[in-house]
Design a protein around this motif. Structure first.
Motif, short mmCIF file in Angstrom:
data_model
loop_
_atom_site.label_atom_id
_atom_site.label_comp_id
_atom_site.label_asym_id
_atom_site.label_seq_id
_atom_site.Cartn_x
_atom_site.Cartn_y
_atom_site.Cartn_z
N ASP A 12 11.47 66.33 27.72
CA ASP A 12 10.26 66.10 28.08
C ASP A 12 9.59 67.32 27.12
O ASP A 12 9.20 66.91 25.82
N LEU A 13 9.87 68.26 27.03
CA LEU A 13 9.15 68.94 27.47
C LEU A 13 9.80 69.64 25.94
O LEU A 13 8.65 70.57 24.46
N GLU A 15 10.91 67.70 23.70
CA GLU A 15 10.63 67.03 22.76
C GLU A 15 8.71 67.31 21.63
O GLU A 15 8.50 67.13 20.81
N ARG A 16 8.59 67.59 23.06
CA ARG A 16 6.62 67.78 22.76
C ARG A 16 6.65 69.13 21.83
O ARG A 16 5.81 69.14 21.19
N GLU A 18 8.37 70.55 19.84
CA GLU A 18 9.30 69.84 18.04
C GLU A 18 7.63 69.44 17.69
O GLU A 18 7.46 69.33 16.16
N GLU A 19 6.90 68.55 17.89
CA GLU A 19 6.17 68.06 17.78
C GLU A 19 5.17 68.99 17.15
O GLU A 19 3.76 68.36 15.64
N HIS A 20 5.21 70.02 17.02
CA HIS A 20 4.43 70.91 16.78
C HIS A 20 5.57 72.23 16.50
O HIS A 20 4.02 73.20 15.64
N TRP A 46 9.38 79.10 22.23
CA TRP A 46 9.80 78.26 23.27
C TRP A 46 9.88 79.16 24.78
O TRP A 46 10.24 77.86 26.10
N ALA A 54 4.15 73.41 32.80
CA ALA A 54 3.58 72.36 31.44
C ALA A 54 2.11 71.52 31.98
O ALA A 54 1.74 71.19 30.93
N LEU A 60 -1.90 71.96 24.80
CA LEU A 60 0.02 72.33 24.35
C LEU A 60 -0.63 72.27 22.67
O LEU A 60 0.08 73.41 22.97
#
Length: 303
Positions: A12-13, A15-16, A18-20, A46, A54, A60
Protein backbone atom coordinates in the motif's frame (compact mmCIF):
# COMPACT_ATOMS: atom_id res chain seq x y z
CA UNK A 1 -4.93 0.02 7.18
CA UNK A 2 -6.19 -1.79 10.24
CA UNK A 3 -5.83 -5.56 9.95
CA UNK A 4 -3.36 -5.33 7.09
CA UNK A 5 -0.22 -7.46 7.46
CA UNK A 6 3.30 -6.10 7.05
CA UNK A 7 3.55 -7.06 3.39
CA UNK A 8 0.19 -5.49 2.69
CA UNK A 9 1.25 -2.25 4.38
CA UNK A 10 4.42 -2.12 2.31
CA UNK A 11 2.47 -2.71 -0.91
CA UNK A 12 0.00 0.00 0.00
CA UNK A 13 2.84 2.37 0.88
CA UNK A 14 4.64 1.57 -2.38
CA UNK A 15 1.49 2.33 -4.36
CA UNK A 16 1.07 5.65 -2.57
CA UNK A 17 4.72 6.49 -3.25
CA UNK A 18 4.29 5.67 -6.94
CA UNK A 19 1.39 8.13 -7.11
CA UNK A 20 3.85 10.90 -6.26
CA UNK A 21 6.88 9.63 -8.18
CA UNK A 22 6.40 11.91 -11.19
CA UNK A 23 6.21 15.03 -9.03
CA UNK A 24 9.16 13.95 -6.88
CA UNK A 25 11.23 13.15 -9.96
CA UNK A 26 10.53 16.61 -11.37
CA UNK A 27 11.59 18.22 -8.08
CA UNK A 28 14.79 16.19 -7.82
CA UNK A 29 15.77 16.75 -11.46
CA UNK A 30 15.45 20.50 -11.09
CA UNK A 31 17.44 20.35 -7.89
CA UNK A 32 20.22 18.13 -9.23
CA UNK A 33 20.29 18.35 -13.02
CA UNK A 34 21.45 14.73 -13.02
CA UNK A 35 19.20 11.85 -14.04
CA UNK A 36 21.19 9.21 -12.13
CA UNK A 37 21.30 11.32 -8.98
CA UNK A 38 17.59 12.00 -9.38
CA UNK A 39 16.96 8.26 -9.29
CA UNK A 40 19.24 7.95 -6.23
CA UNK A 41 17.32 10.72 -4.44
CA UNK A 42 13.99 9.02 -5.09
CA UNK A 43 15.35 5.70 -3.86
CA UNK A 44 16.55 7.36 -0.66
CA UNK A 45 13.15 9.01 -0.20
CA UNK A 46 11.42 5.63 -0.57
CA UNK A 47 13.75 4.08 2.01
CA UNK A 48 12.95 6.87 4.45
CA UNK A 49 9.23 6.45 3.86
CA UNK A 50 9.40 2.67 4.29
CA UNK A 51 11.03 3.16 7.70
CA UNK A 52 8.64 5.89 8.83
CA UNK A 53 5.32 5.54 10.62
CA UNK A 54 3.10 6.33 7.63
CA UNK A 55 0.01 6.58 9.85
CA UNK A 56 1.53 9.70 11.42
CA UNK A 57 2.06 11.44 8.05
CA UNK A 58 -0.91 13.74 7.47
CA UNK A 59 0.13 15.09 4.03
CA UNK A 60 2.19 12.50 2.19
CA UNK A 61 2.90 14.70 -0.86
CA UNK A 62 4.28 17.51 1.31
CA UNK A 63 6.23 15.07 3.48
CA UNK A 64 7.84 13.38 0.48
CA UNK A 65 8.64 16.71 -1.18
CA UNK A 66 10.38 17.84 2.00
CA UNK A 67 12.31 14.58 2.25
CA UNK A 68 13.42 14.75 -1.39
CA UNK A 69 14.44 18.38 -0.87
CA UNK A 70 16.57 17.48 2.13
CA UNK A 71 18.19 14.53 0.32
CA UNK A 72 18.95 16.71 -2.71
CA UNK A 73 20.40 19.44 -0.51
CA UNK A 74 22.80 16.95 1.05
CA UNK A 75 23.76 15.68 -2.40
CA UNK A 76 24.35 19.20 -3.69
CA UNK A 77 26.55 20.07 -0.72
CA UNK A 78 28.57 16.89 -1.21
CA UNK A 79 28.91 17.61 -4.92
CA UNK A 80 30.01 21.20 -4.29
CA UNK A 81 32.71 20.02 -1.90
CA UNK A 82 34.24 17.67 -4.47
CA UNK A 83 33.49 19.48 -7.74
CA UNK A 84 36.48 20.08 -9.95
CA UNK A 85 35.04 21.00 -13.34
CA UNK A 86 34.53 24.72 -14.06
CA UNK A 87 30.87 25.67 -13.96
CA UNK A 88 30.94 27.64 -17.22
CA UNK A 89 31.41 24.45 -19.26
CA UNK A 90 29.24 22.07 -17.21
CA UNK A 91 26.09 20.90 -19.01
CA UNK A 92 23.47 19.07 -16.89
CA UNK A 93 21.95 15.78 -18.04
CA UNK A 94 19.43 16.49 -20.81
CA UNK A 95 16.00 14.85 -20.99
CA UNK A 96 15.78 13.72 -24.60
CA UNK A 97 12.81 12.47 -26.57
CA UNK A 98 11.45 12.15 -30.07
CA UNK A 99 9.63 15.13 -31.53
CA UNK A 100 7.07 12.64 -32.89
CA UNK A 101 5.99 11.25 -29.53
CA UNK A 102 6.44 12.10 -25.87
CA UNK A 103 6.13 9.39 -23.24
CA UNK A 104 4.44 10.15 -19.88
CA UNK A 105 7.71 10.28 -17.91
CA UNK A 106 9.20 12.81 -20.31
CA UNK A 107 5.98 14.79 -20.19
CA UNK A 108 6.24 15.09 -16.41
CA UNK A 109 9.85 16.22 -16.58
CA UNK A 110 9.00 18.69 -19.35
CA UNK A 111 5.97 20.01 -17.46
CA UNK A 112 7.68 23.27 -16.48
CA UNK A 113 9.77 23.40 -19.68
CA UNK A 114 12.96 23.52 -17.65
CA UNK A 115 15.59 24.17 -20.29
CA UNK A 116 19.24 23.24 -20.07
CA UNK A 117 20.13 26.95 -20.03
CA UNK A 118 18.13 27.42 -16.81
CA UNK A 119 19.66 24.31 -15.25
CA UNK A 120 23.13 25.67 -16.05
CA UNK A 121 22.27 28.85 -14.16
CA UNK A 122 20.87 26.84 -11.25
CA UNK A 123 24.24 25.04 -11.04
CA UNK A 124 25.85 28.38 -10.13
CA UNK A 125 23.65 28.86 -7.06
CA UNK A 126 24.61 27.87 -3.56
CA UNK A 127 22.84 24.63 -2.54
CA UNK A 128 20.49 26.35 -0.06
CA UNK A 129 19.66 29.07 -2.61
CA UNK A 130 18.84 26.46 -5.22
CA UNK A 131 16.61 24.54 -2.83
CA UNK A 132 14.68 27.64 -1.80
CA UNK A 133 14.25 28.80 -5.40
CA UNK A 134 13.25 25.41 -6.83
CA UNK A 135 10.82 24.45 -4.06
CA UNK A 136 9.19 27.87 -3.74
CA UNK A 137 9.30 29.39 -7.23
CA UNK A 138 8.84 26.19 -9.24
CA UNK A 139 6.65 24.11 -6.92
CA UNK A 140 4.99 26.70 -4.67
CA UNK A 141 6.22 25.14 -1.42
CA UNK A 142 5.68 27.69 1.41
CA UNK A 143 8.79 29.23 2.97
CA UNK A 144 7.63 27.98 6.36
CA UNK A 145 8.03 24.41 5.05
CA UNK A 146 11.38 25.08 3.37
CA UNK A 147 12.96 26.85 6.36
CA UNK A 148 13.53 23.71 8.49
CA UNK A 149 15.28 21.98 5.57
CA UNK A 150 17.90 24.74 5.26
CA UNK A 151 17.95 25.36 9.03
CA UNK A 152 17.01 29.02 8.69
CA UNK A 153 14.07 31.23 9.63
CA UNK A 154 11.28 31.75 7.12
CA UNK A 155 12.45 35.30 6.55
CA UNK A 156 16.01 34.17 5.86
CA UNK A 157 14.73 31.44 3.55
CA UNK A 158 12.72 34.04 1.66
CA UNK A 159 15.96 36.00 1.21
CA UNK A 160 17.68 32.90 -0.17
CA UNK A 161 15.01 32.52 -2.84
CA UNK A 162 15.07 36.24 -3.60
CA UNK A 163 18.85 36.19 -4.06
CA UNK A 164 18.57 33.16 -6.34
CA UNK A 165 15.77 34.81 -8.30
CA UNK A 166 17.92 37.87 -9.00
CA UNK A 167 20.73 35.67 -10.30
CA UNK A 168 18.41 33.59 -12.48
CA UNK A 169 16.51 36.55 -13.93
CA UNK A 170 17.98 37.48 -17.29
CA UNK A 171 20.74 34.87 -17.06
CA UNK A 172 18.57 32.18 -18.65
CA UNK A 173 16.75 33.57 -21.73
CA UNK A 174 13.07 32.72 -22.07
CA UNK A 175 12.69 30.51 -25.16
CA UNK A 176 10.08 30.98 -27.87
CA UNK A 177 7.19 28.68 -26.86
CA UNK A 178 6.18 27.54 -30.38
CA UNK A 179 7.93 24.25 -31.18
CA UNK A 180 7.09 24.59 -34.88
CA UNK A 181 8.89 27.94 -35.05
CA UNK A 182 11.80 26.49 -33.07
CA UNK A 183 11.99 23.62 -35.57
CA UNK A 184 12.28 26.06 -38.49
CA UNK A 185 15.26 27.76 -36.83
CA UNK A 186 16.92 24.43 -36.03
CA UNK A 187 16.36 23.15 -39.57
CA UNK A 188 17.91 26.37 -40.95
CA UNK A 189 20.90 25.97 -38.63
CA UNK A 190 21.44 22.33 -39.66
CA UNK A 191 21.07 23.17 -43.35
CA UNK A 192 23.65 25.95 -43.04
CA UNK A 193 25.99 23.65 -41.12
CA UNK A 194 25.65 20.84 -43.67
CA UNK A 195 26.22 23.25 -46.53
CA UNK A 196 29.16 24.97 -44.89
CA UNK A 197 27.34 28.30 -45.36
CA UNK A 198 28.96 30.65 -42.87
CA UNK A 199 26.72 33.63 -43.68
CA UNK A 200 23.58 31.51 -43.28
CA UNK A 201 24.88 30.33 -39.89
CA UNK A 202 25.29 33.93 -38.78
CA UNK A 203 21.69 34.64 -39.83
CA UNK A 204 20.24 32.14 -37.33
CA UNK A 205 22.57 32.99 -34.43
CA UNK A 206 21.94 35.82 -31.99
CA UNK A 207 24.93 38.21 -31.89
CA UNK A 208 25.41 37.39 -28.18
CA UNK A 209 24.89 33.62 -28.49
CA UNK A 210 26.68 31.48 -25.88
CA UNK A 211 27.88 27.93 -26.58
CA UNK A 212 28.87 25.49 -23.84
CA UNK A 213 30.40 22.16 -24.82
CA UNK A 214 30.89 19.63 -22.02
CA UNK A 215 33.04 16.67 -23.03
CA UNK A 216 33.43 15.51 -19.44
CA UNK A 217 36.61 14.07 -17.97
CA UNK A 218 37.58 12.40 -21.23
CA UNK A 219 39.73 14.58 -23.44
CA UNK A 220 38.14 14.91 -26.83
CA UNK A 221 39.76 14.65 -30.21
CA UNK A 222 41.35 17.83 -31.49
CA UNK A 223 39.18 20.81 -30.61
CA UNK A 224 36.37 18.70 -29.12
CA UNK A 225 37.28 19.43 -25.51
CA UNK A 226 35.04 21.25 -23.05
CA UNK A 227 34.78 24.90 -23.91
CA UNK A 228 32.80 28.11 -23.60
CA UNK A 229 32.33 30.19 -26.75
CA UNK A 230 30.61 33.57 -27.01
CA UNK A 231 29.43 35.56 -30.00
CA UNK A 232 27.84 34.63 -33.33
CA UNK A 233 31.05 34.63 -35.37
CA UNK A 234 32.91 32.39 -32.91
CA UNK A 235 29.98 29.97 -32.58
CA UNK A 236 29.55 29.86 -36.37
CA UNK A 237 33.25 29.00 -36.66
CA UNK A 238 32.71 26.05 -34.32
CA UNK A 239 29.73 24.84 -36.37
CA UNK A 240 31.78 25.26 -39.55
CA UNK A 241 34.67 23.28 -38.02
CA UNK A 242 32.41 20.33 -37.17
CA UNK A 243 30.20 20.51 -40.28
CA UNK A 244 31.11 16.93 -41.26
CA UNK A 245 28.99 15.73 -38.30
CA UNK A 246 25.97 17.85 -39.30
CA UNK A 247 24.83 15.12 -41.69
CA UNK A 248 24.30 12.84 -38.68
CA UNK A 249 22.40 15.40 -36.60
CA UNK A 250 18.68 14.90 -36.03
CA UNK A 251 16.19 17.30 -34.43
CA UNK A 252 14.92 16.06 -31.07
CA UNK A 253 12.99 17.23 -28.05
CA UNK A 254 15.59 18.30 -25.49
CA UNK A 255 14.22 19.55 -22.18
CA UNK A 256 10.99 20.69 -23.73
CA UNK A 257 12.54 22.55 -26.67
CA UNK A 258 13.76 21.57 -30.12
CA UNK A 259 17.38 20.48 -29.93
CA UNK A 260 19.71 18.12 -31.76
CA UNK A 261 21.01 14.56 -31.26
CA UNK A 262 24.06 13.50 -33.25
CA UNK A 263 24.65 9.75 -33.75
CA UNK A 264 27.50 8.43 -35.91
CA UNK A 265 27.57 4.74 -36.87
CA UNK A 266 25.17 3.87 -34.06
CA UNK A 267 27.21 5.73 -31.45
CA UNK A 268 25.84 8.89 -29.79
CA UNK A 269 28.30 11.74 -30.24
CA UNK A 270 26.40 14.60 -28.61
CA UNK A 271 23.09 16.01 -27.43
CA UNK A 272 22.59 19.73 -27.98
CA UNK A 273 20.03 21.77 -26.12
CA UNK A 274 19.14 24.94 -28.01
CA UNK A 275 17.58 28.08 -26.59
CA UNK A 276 15.74 29.99 -29.30
CA UNK A 277 14.39 33.46 -28.59
CA UNK A 278 12.94 35.92 -31.11
CA UNK A 279 13.72 33.51 -33.92
CA UNK A 280 17.45 33.31 -33.15
CA UNK A 281 19.61 30.77 -31.35
CA UNK A 282 20.76 32.48 -28.15
CA UNK A 283 22.18 29.45 -26.36
CA UNK A 284 23.72 26.08 -27.26
CA UNK A 285 24.43 23.55 -24.52
CA UNK A 286 26.26 20.51 -25.88
CA UNK A 287 26.82 17.34 -23.89
CA UNK A 288 29.55 15.27 -25.54
CA UNK A 289 30.77 13.26 -22.54
CA UNK A 290 30.70 9.62 -23.76
CA UNK A 291 30.16 8.23 -20.26
CA UNK A 292 27.16 10.43 -19.53
CA UNK A 293 25.74 10.00 -23.05
CA UNK A 294 25.80 6.25 -22.47
CA UNK A 295 23.48 6.75 -19.52
CA UNK A 296 20.80 8.55 -21.56
CA UNK A 297 17.89 6.82 -23.24
CA UNK A 298 18.77 7.50 -26.88
CA UNK A 299 17.59 4.17 -28.32
CA UNK A 300 15.09 5.82 -30.69
CA UNK A 301 17.92 7.77 -32.31
CA UNK A 302 20.46 4.95 -32.44
CA UNK A 303 18.24 2.36 -34.14
Amino acid sequence: MTGMDGNGRQRDLAERFEEHRGHLRAVAYRMLGSLSETDDALQEAWLKLSRADADEIRNLAAWLTTVVGRVCLDMLRSRTARREEPMDTYVPDPVVGSLDRIDPEQELLHADSVGLALLVVLETLEPAERLAFVLHDMFAVPFDDIAPIVDRSSAATRQLASRARRRVRGAAPVPDPDLAQQRKVVDAFLAASRGGDFEALLMVLDPEVVLRADAGALVGRGAATSKLVRGAASVAEQAFMFRQFAAYARPALVNGSVGVVTVVNGRPMSVTGLTIADGKIVGMDILADPERLAGLNLAVFVS
